[in-house]
Design a protein around this motif. Structure first.
Motif, mmCIF file in Angstrom:
data_model
loop_
_atom_site.group_PDB
_atom_site.id
_atom_site.type_symbol
_atom_site.label_atom_id
_atom_site.label_comp_id
_atom_site.label_asym_id
_atom_site.label_seq_id
_atom_site.Cartn_x
_atom_site.Cartn_y
_atom_site.Cartn_z
ATOM 1 N N LEU A 22 0.763 -1.201 -0.052
ATOM 2 C CA LEU A 22 -0.088 -0.099 -0.097
ATOM 3 C C LEU A 22 0.766 1.152 -0.026
ATOM 4 C CD1 LEU A 22 -2.708 -0.920 2.475
ATOM 5 C CD2 LEU A 22 -3.197 -0.725 -0.094
ATOM 6 N N GLN A 23 1.968 1.220 0.646
ATOM 7 C CA GLN A 23 2.962 2.448 0.817
ATOM 8 C C GLN A 23 3.521 2.747 -0.601
ATOM 9 O OE1 GLN A 23 5.798 1.472 3.799
ATOM 10 N NE2 GLN A 23 6.806 3.714 3.823
ATOM 11 N N ALA A 65 -0.939 8.883 -5.263
ATOM 12 C CA ALA A 65 -2.390 8.750 -5.330
ATOM 13 C C ALA A 65 -2.902 9.667 -4.290
ATOM 14 C CB ALA A 65 -2.758 7.217 -4.678
ATOM 15 N N ASP A 66 -4.130 9.979 -4.446
ATOM 16 C CA ASP A 66 -4.922 10.847 -3.498
ATOM 17 C C ASP A 66 -5.769 9.886 -2.676
ATOM 18 O OD1 ASP A 66 -3.968 13.655 -4.475
ATOM 19 O OD2 ASP A 66 -4.781 12.910 -6.211
ATOM 20 N N LEU A 67 -6.046 8.885 -3.316
ATOM 21 C CA LEU A 67 -7.200 7.797 -2.951
ATOM 22 C C LEU A 67 -6.623 6.566 -3.286
ATOM 23 C CD1 LEU A 67 -10.227 8.546 -1.703
ATOM 24 C CD2 LEU A 67 -10.895 7.405 -3.986
ATOM 25 N N VAL A 116 -6.636 2.156 3.163
ATOM 26 C CA VAL A 116 -7.274 1.955 2.046
ATOM 27 C C VAL A 116 -8.410 2.975 2.153
ATOM 28 C CG1 VAL A 116 -8.910 0.574 0.659
ATOM 29 C CG2 VAL A 116 -6.578 -0.217 1.529
ATOM 30 N N ASP A 117 -9.131 3.588 1.065
ATOM 31 C CA ASP A 117 -10.015 4.456 1.261
ATOM 32 C C ASP A 117 -11.528 3.949 0.837
ATOM 33 O OD1 ASP A 117 -8.604 7.023 2.393
ATOM 34 O OD2 ASP A 117 -7.581 6.586 0.286
ATOM 35 N N THR A 120 -2.171 8.190 10.976
ATOM 36 C CA THR A 120 -2.128 6.875 10.349
ATOM 37 C C THR A 120 -0.783 6.932 9.525
ATOM 38 O OG1 THR A 120 -4.637 7.025 10.420
ATOM 39 C CG2 THR A 120 -3.558 5.398 8.867
ATOM 40 N N PHE A 121 -0.495 5.570 9.876
ATOM 41 C CA PHE A 121 0.653 5.101 8.770
ATOM 42 C C PHE A 121 0.947 5.891 7.637
ATOM 43 C CE2 PHE A 121 3.932 2.377 7.470
ATOM 44 C CZ PHE A 121 3.346 1.950 6.004
#
Lengths: 411, 411
Positions: free
Chosen positions: B21-22, B30-32, B64-65, B406-407
């Protein structure tokens, strides 16, 4: 040689059943006792407390010489079909007598009732239908129909009593089979069929015994006075092992099937009618145990037993095609032997070649449709608490060498 | 606005997934972050360790969004179909990027391979079939086919690696959809997809983590270094409550269905082919747990995954008619939202009217065939360890207000 037949479920075998066997033997002067016994699922649409093999063991210890399985196709049906299958099997195995317990206690009212029905069947059916359509229960409608036909109920059997109903259908089946079996009845004593309280110190209904077993921790010892010692011993052991079967144990499987089968699939199930299957499917989502589920689906239209039978058929995946219609009188196609005493074995050896139906002693390699259903039902039954159950394909009939001091031999 | 999509199972979410993810966020600016995640049953044909709702919670906590459910019709299929469904959903939700982990680690070999296949599809298919017919596994046959066509494997992607295969099908799906999604890949580090040993102190495969969880009593604490703290906490709680799901928990239901369904019924099940269903039916009688059952049915002809998928479809009663064929490229008909962060919610509010597919936030009252299958699969999944599970009909998406520390926000 007198061979007395009895039709039983032994769920579990108690002192009332011992009394029935003793009276049967005395009254018919029987040299041999044959029991036709329901398999894993019973007439009221529920799994038996004990496996058919354990119940066979109890029957043999109580004095029965031959235990024959009443096939699923008959055992899980309404009284007419249940009685028909059982009597047909007793006829095929060579029974000379049939003795059943009833509320009536004498055979004359059964014969009178049957005679009237033979003559007035059409009128009776008309009135029965009328009263059923009015919303009466089957037993109630039966009584009302007789009244309307102008018959004095005193000489007839009261068909609102459960054991009288079964008895009536035994008598009817014997006649329809044109069998020479002589039918006798003994008065049931001290416990109503459906009684749930233990009122007497020595005899209580199987219903009351089962309820007590599941309610209290000490039940098997408390029940010692109500069941023969071999029953108490077995109940104690199985209760300790947590192996007494109850509908609740099977409910997860029923729920699973209701959730995953489509409506079309459920409609193929025997007794799934009038959209009842949809109601069950819907309610299964919300309930975690069988009793609350049943309470949720129960309506005035359907008896508890009718719904339980449907649940049994859903559980075993038994379709309309698999089953006999409630109307036809198809005869059993095989005799499945579950157990025999030494006397029973001698009788079978003599009789074997005269039997018209195949005598099934192990099911491996056989392919009779009804028998396949029995095997499937047993496999379902063994899905729970099956720690030490032998697979049905490996079973052979239980042999029991009766000690000379056995209860029935002393009488 | 950059919207990065990932395709995940999170069974369970571990440090390797956090790394993914990172890297995704950094590489795509990414904004999302949108994750398309398998529902209750996974691509290898097994129930997820944690419910899709618990896994959604973990995904949101990890950064995650938006969490979208990959429908059962895609999630339980071979790589092509799985990838197709996931990418089509990312396309519909408006993803601008897709980033996946692979053994290859660079995107060029994927694009080269895809180009060659587009030009030589027929020849390739011919050789692939030939090598499959020779008894090679799918990945092996793929590699052999390329060799035969004369292509230098060094510029191509090694399709014998599980994450490369998935990645290849993501790239293929993007092209086939004529989507403007930009595909990127990151190198997987330190743990093979199927590794069962925990070799590294910080990153281990989900397989190894699951095995450790079921093997040792203290597993969740031992695993703390390998999973983010919110995963460890959840695993500890669920393990204490005995609510981690495993195929063994579902085996009684699978066995029950195999015993009670007829062969004809079993033949209607998706992937029940070549009499495989009979083999399963026969072996179910003798086995009391899933692993020994699987070992008994396994042959060289079928992979473990292929057999597990069939078991999943039997368990959920999913028929050939219910499923998409492995050949067609049918697009998903709905977007099932499982969870959203505050950022995710803002995006959805802006995007809602532009979406071509219905956005499903609760399933009650909807009647889309694929969605019905998702609901049924979830009902099956919840049959075990369901003490505090809310019924699927009462669920709404999980909302998560991300704390500023958050991470992922720190990176």
């Amino acid at each position: 040689m007198n061979i007395a037949g009895v039709v039983v479920e032994y769920n579990p075998l108690h002192n009332g059943h011992l009394y029935h066997l003793q009276k049967t033997k005395n009254q018919t002067h029987a040299d041999l006792l044959v029991a036709v016994m329901s398999g894993p699922f019973l007439q009221r649409g529920e799994p038996a407390l004990l496996s058919k093999w354990d119940r066979t063991r109890l029957a043999l210890q109580a004095g029965v010489d031959l235990v024959i399985e009443l096939p699923y196709q008959y055992a899980t049906q309404k009284a007419e079909v249940f009685a028909w299958g059982a009597v047909a099997l007793l006829h095929e195995i060579g029974a000379t007598h049939l003795c059943f317990g009833s509320e009536a206690g004498t055979i004359a009212p059964f014969l009178n009732t049957l005679e009237i029905l033979s003559e007035h069947q059409e009128d009776y059916n008309h009135w029965l239908k009328t009263y059923l359509a009015d919303g009466n229960s089957y037993p109630k409608a039966t009584a009302l129909a007789f009244n309307t036909l102008g018959f004095n109920m005193e000489s007839l059997v009261d068909l609102s009593q459960p054991n009288n109903i079964l008895g009536f259908h035994y008598v009817e089946a014997v006649q329809r089979l044109q069998s020479s079996i002589k039918v006798e009845t003994i008065q049931r004593i001290k416990a109503g069929y459906h009684d749930v309280e233990i009122a007497d110190q020595q005899i209580a209904s199987a219903t009351a015994i089962r309820q007590a077993l599941f309610q209290t921790e000490k039940a098997p010892t408390q029940l010692e006075g109500l069941t023969p010692p071999f029953t108490s011993r077995m109940l104690t052991t199985l209760k300790l092992q947590g192996r007494l079967r109850h509908w609740n144990d099977y409910y997860p499987y029923l729920k699973y099937r209701l959730l995953t089968d489509t409506r079309v699939q459920l409609q193929t199930i025997y007794e799934a009618e009038e959209g009842l299957e949809n109601r069950l499917k819907q309610k299964a989502q919300d309930h975690e145990n069988f009793h609350t589920f049943m309470s949720a689906i129960k309506t005035k239209r359907y008896t508890w037993t009718r719904l339980q039978r449907l649940c049994t058929h859903i559980l075993t995946g038994t379709t309309k095609k698999d089953m006999l219609s409630g109307q036809t009188r198809e005869r059993p196609k095989y005799i499945r032997l579950l157990g025999m005493s030494d006397t029973g074995q001698i009788y079978l050896n003599q009789q074997k070649k005269k039997l018209k139906l195949p005598l099934i002693t192990h099911v491996s390699g056989t392919s009779i449709p009804g028998l396949a259903l029995d095997i499937k039902a047993q496999e379902c039954y063994q899905l729970v608490h099956n720690a030490s159950d032998v697979h049905e394909y490996q079973r052979t009939p239980i042999r029991y060498d009766r000690p000379s001091d056995t209860f029935l031999n002393n009488n």
